[in-house]
Design a protein around this motif. Structure first.
Motif, PDB file in Angstrom:
ATOM      1  N   UNK A 141       0.826  -1.213   0.000  1.00 35.94           N
ATOM      2  CA  UNK A 141       0.000   0.000   0.000  1.00 35.94           C
ATOM      3  C   UNK A 141       0.856   1.258   0.000  1.00 35.94           C
ATOM      4  N   UNK A 142       1.992   1.205   0.686  1.00 38.13           N
ATOM      5  CA  UNK A 142       2.898   2.354   0.755  1.00 38.13           C
ATOM      6  C   UNK A 142       3.946   2.343  -0.347  1.00 38.13           C
ATOM      7  N   UNK A 143       3.843   1.359  -1.257  1.00 43.84           N
ATOM      8  CA  UNK A 143       4.818   1.217  -2.356  1.00 43.84           C
ATOM      9  C   UNK A 143       6.243   1.139  -1.821  1.00 43.84           C
ATOM     10  N   UNK A 144       6.422   0.332  -0.765  1.00 45.15           N
ATOM     11  CA  UNK A 144       7.725   0.194  -0.115  1.00 45.15           C
ATOM     12  C   UNK A 144       8.316  -1.189  -0.366  1.00 45.15           C
ATOM     13  N   UNK A 145       9.588  -1.221  -0.683  1.00 45.35           N
ATOM     14  CA  UNK A 145      10.357  -2.454  -0.638  1.00 45.35           C
ATOM     15  C   UNK A 145      11.151  -2.382   0.665  1.00 45.35           C
ATOM     16  N   UNK A 146      10.724  -3.076   1.709  1.00 47.07           N
ATOM     17  CA  UNK A 146      11.242  -2.820   3.058  1.00 47.07           C
ATOM     18  C   UNK A 146      12.741  -2.981   3.216  1.00 47.07           C
ATOM     19  N   UNK A 147      13.354  -3.863   2.417  1.00 52.55           N
ATOM     20  CA  UNK A 147      14.795  -4.083   2.563  1.00 52.55           C
ATOM     21  C   UNK A 147      15.616  -2.876   2.119  1.00 52.55           C
ATOM     22  N   UNK A 148      14.967  -1.889   1.482  1.00 51.15           N
ATOM     23  CA  UNK A 148      15.679  -0.672   1.079  1.00 51.15           C
ATOM     24  C   UNK A 148      15.557   0.436   2.123  1.00 51.15           C
ATOM     25  N   UNK A 149      14.812   0.188   3.206  1.00 47.23           N
ATOM     26  CA  UNK A 149      14.577   1.195   4.240  1.00 47.23           C
ATOM     27  C   UNK A 149      15.321   0.835   5.506  1.00 47.23           C
ATOM     28  N   UNK A 150      15.903   1.813   6.172  1.00 45.37           N
ATOM     29  CA  UNK A 150      16.708   1.534   7.360  1.00 45.37           C
ATOM     30  C   UNK A 150      15.883   0.929   8.484  1.00 45.37           C
ATOM     31  N   UNK A 151      14.600   1.190   8.490  1.00 45.33           N
ATOM     32  CA  UNK A 151      13.765   0.646   9.566  1.00 45.33           C
ATOM     33  C   UNK A 151      13.632  -0.870   9.471  1.00 45.33           C
TER      34      UNK A 151
ATOM     35  N   UNK B 111       4.350 -14.830   0.258  1.00 46.15           N
ATOM     36  CA  UNK B 111       3.758 -14.298  -0.972  1.00 46.15           C
ATOM     37  C   UNK B 111       4.311 -14.954  -2.238  1.00 46.15           C
ATOM     38  N   UNK B 112       5.369 -15.717  -2.126  1.00 43.07           N
ATOM     39  CA  UNK B 112       5.885 -16.427  -3.296  1.00 43.07           C
ATOM     40  C   UNK B 112       5.157 -17.750  -3.525  1.00 43.07           C
ATOM     41  N   UNK B 113       4.286 -18.138  -2.578  1.00 42.90           N
ATOM     42  CA  UNK B 113       3.540 -19.381  -2.695  1.00 42.90           C
ATOM     43  C   UNK B 113       2.213 -19.150  -3.426  1.00 42.90           C
ATOM     44  N   UNK B 114       1.473 -20.231  -3.651  1.00 44.07           N
ATOM     45  CA  UNK B 114       0.153 -20.133  -4.285  1.00 44.07           C
ATOM     46  C   UNK B 114      -0.853 -19.551  -3.291  1.00 44.07           C
TER      47      UNK B 114
ATOM     48  N   UNK C 287       1.386 -10.052  -4.413  1.00 47.16           N
ATOM     49  CA  UNK C 287       2.380 -10.996  -4.934  1.00 47.16           C
ATOM     50  C   UNK C 287       3.096 -10.418  -6.146  1.00 47.16           C
ATOM     51  N   UNK C 288       2.344  -9.816  -7.047  1.00 49.15           N
ATOM     52  CA  UNK C 288       2.938  -9.231  -8.249  1.00 49.15           C
ATOM     53  C   UNK C 288       3.870  -8.072  -7.899  1.00 49.15           C
ATOM     54  N   UNK C 289       3.518  -7.303  -6.867  1.00 52.63           N
ATOM     55  CA  UNK C 289       4.339  -6.170  -6.456  1.00 52.63           C
ATOM     56  C   UNK C 289       5.726  -6.624  -6.007  1.00 52.63           C
ATOM     57  N   UNK C 290       5.779  -7.737  -5.247  1.00 53.56           N
ATOM     58  CA  UNK C 290       7.058  -8.204  -4.697  1.00 53.56           C
ATOM     59  C   UNK C 290       7.750  -9.252  -5.569  1.00 53.56           C
ATOM     60  N   UNK C 291       7.112  -9.683  -6.631  1.00 56.61           N
ATOM     61  CA  UNK C 291       7.615 -10.800  -7.422  1.00 56.61           C
ATOM     62  C   UNK C 291       9.059 -10.659  -7.887  1.00 56.61           C
ATOM     63  N   UNK C 292       9.533  -9.463  -8.261  1.00 54.13           N
ATOM     64  CA  UNK C 292      10.920  -9.358  -8.733  1.00 54.13           C
ATOM     65  C   UNK C 292      11.969  -9.803  -7.715  1.00 54.13           C
ATOM     66  N   UNK C 293      11.624  -9.831  -6.432  1.00 53.80           N
ATOM     67  CA  UNK C 293      12.627 -10.210  -5.418  1.00 53.80           C
ATOM     68  C   UNK C 293      12.449 -11.645  -4.906  1.00 53.80           C
TER      69      UNK C 293
END
Length: 446
Positions: free
Chosen positions: A204-214, A231-234, A416-422
């Motif tokens: 919802x916040x368009x965040x990839x959490x591993x890129x944020x210091x928090x 989210x990588x599962x069915x 799932x689609x939002x995070x799929x690249x990682x």
């Protein structure tokens, strides 16, 4: 829990195992049982027939059939490996074709609807022994729990199922359908809700959490990796458990309530009220009486928490403290429902051990827990993140209470689609993390 080692029962030389449904778990079972020498008949939806036939053309013991009628009429043990939402319809279609005297079971994560469907649609001369491997298809089944439910079958039929499945090298656990559903709810429903809500909030916040210091370092490493793994599962893997299991539905609802109550205490700046509630929950869930049977050694060593990160804090922007609302609410929910997660450790999935381990780490370290509580009340920089998390938890609960599989699928797949690249990178990191957890469990004799 016992792994039987006696020889296979006599008369199983020509024993045929049928698999209706060749998704990830169906393929894993087919390939492992075939490698052990069992003859396998398998099928999936009609449109998958040609691709499956081509894929398994080189397998000596696997024959792909056009549909479940061919599998059912010729197999001695038939396993339905299909989605929980459609299992009644599939059993109604193929159940009447079941070979006389065969054994039939299913692999869904919610057994009550599955067993009811078998009773409705199977001939009376068919034995019912359902199963559930408590791990995903990408996890080595060796030493993992494998539930066997001897619902309507003589002991001789159970011996045959044990003999066929022994090649998985799993640890057999014997339960009723009701016991299974209660235990799977206790060990999965709340933790799934927490990490599903995390992903939805970051989306919802368009965040990839591993890129944020928090969200880098320590506890954050595990939270991010678990979220990505889920989210990588069915989508149906989690929908069936939450929507069809009454115990799970109750727990998802309570989790949303716990998140809301804690978030309101944060907004009020009520540190004393928040601390009192969280410490009471801690004592109930992690107190000596609750966890003494599991021992004093933590589930996760600190080195595991810090070893597997998708991101790295920088000198310019070091890792920031987090209030861990998702984990605080998890324990608050368990306390409200009188759930002690250690009661079911012998039936736990690898992911649950990891989820419980990171929660235990937070709650059994007073300095870290107090820092989280102070951050929750005094640090307003991430209130918008926590608001989205609260929205997400409540939305998942509403979806479950209404029993909307379509809505669940839409919510899950969009994130799932939002995070799929990682996913691929996260899988490598996550698999190594799971391996470390498994090694730690073996060291403590679990």
């Amino acid at each position: 829990m016992t792994e039987l080692t006696e020889p296979s029962p006599a008369g199983m030389e020509n024993f045929v195992v049928g698999l209706i449904g060749m998704g990830d778990m169906g393929r894993m079972y087919a390939e492992r049982l075939a490698a052990a020498g069992w003859r396998i008949l398998a099928c999936d939806r009609d449109e998958k027939y040609e691709s499956l036939k081509e894929k398994y053309s080189g397998y000596k013991n696997i024959e792909i059939c056009r549909n479940g009628h061919y599998v059912s009429r010729a197999s001695d043990y038939i396993i339905y490996s299909v989605e929980a939402a459609v299992i009644d319809r599939v059993i109604a279609l193929y159940g009447p074709s079941t070979k006389m005297g065969a054994i039939v079971g299913g692999q869904t994560s919610c057994k009550s609807p599955e067993i009811q469907a078998f009773e409705r649609h199977l001939p009376a001369d068919v034995s019912i022994i359902s199963i559930h491997s408590l791990h995903g298809p990408g996890v080595d089944p060796a030493n993992q729990p494998l539930v066997l439910i001897q619902h309507r079958a003589p002991d001789a039929a159970l011996r045959r199922v044990e003999a066929a499945l022994r090649c998985l090298r799993s640890q057999f656990v014997y339960l009723t359908a009701l016991e299974h559903d209660r235990i799977t709810a206790d060990t999965q429903a709340v933790t799934h809700a927490a990490f599903l809500s995390m992903g939805k909030a970051w989306h919802a916040n368009k965040q990839f959490p591993w890129t944020l210091s928090r969200y880098v370092g320590g506890i954050e490493n595990v939270k991010v990796n678990i979220m990505l793994r889920i989210y990588s599962q069915k989508w149906h893997v989690y929908a069936g458990l939450a929507i069809l299991n009454p115990e799970a539905r109750k727990q998802v609802s309570q989790y949303a309530k716990s998140v809301t109550i804690l978030y309101k205490l944060m907004l009020e700046g009520n540190l004393e009220g928040l601390r009192e509630r969280i410490y009471a929950a801690r004592d109930k869930v992690f107190g000596s009486a609750a966890s003494s049977s599991w021992g004093d050694r933590p589930l996760l060593e600190p080195s595991i928490l810090s070893s597997f990160s998708l991101g790295t804090p920088t000198d310019e922007e070091p890792a920031r403290p987090n209030n861990h609302l998702s984990l605080l609410a998890m324990v608050d929910c368990w306390a409200a429902l009188d759930i002690v997660p250690y009661d079911h450790m012998l039936c736990s999935t690898p992911l649950f051990r990891l989820r419980l381990g990171v929660t235990e780490y937070l709650f059994r370290n007073p300095d870290i827990l107090d820092e989280a509580l102070h951050t929750a009340v005094n640090d307003k920089r991430y209130r918008s993140d926590d608001l989205e998390f609260t929205f997400a938890a409540r939305a998942w609960a509403e979806c479950v209470s209404l029993g909307h599989f379509e809505t669940w699928q839409e919510r899950f797949v969009s994130t799932q689609k939002f995070f799929e690249p990682r996913f691929q990178e996260a899988k490598v990191v996550g698999d190594e993390m799971m391996k470390k957890v498994a090694e730690s469990m073996r060291e403590r004799g679990a």
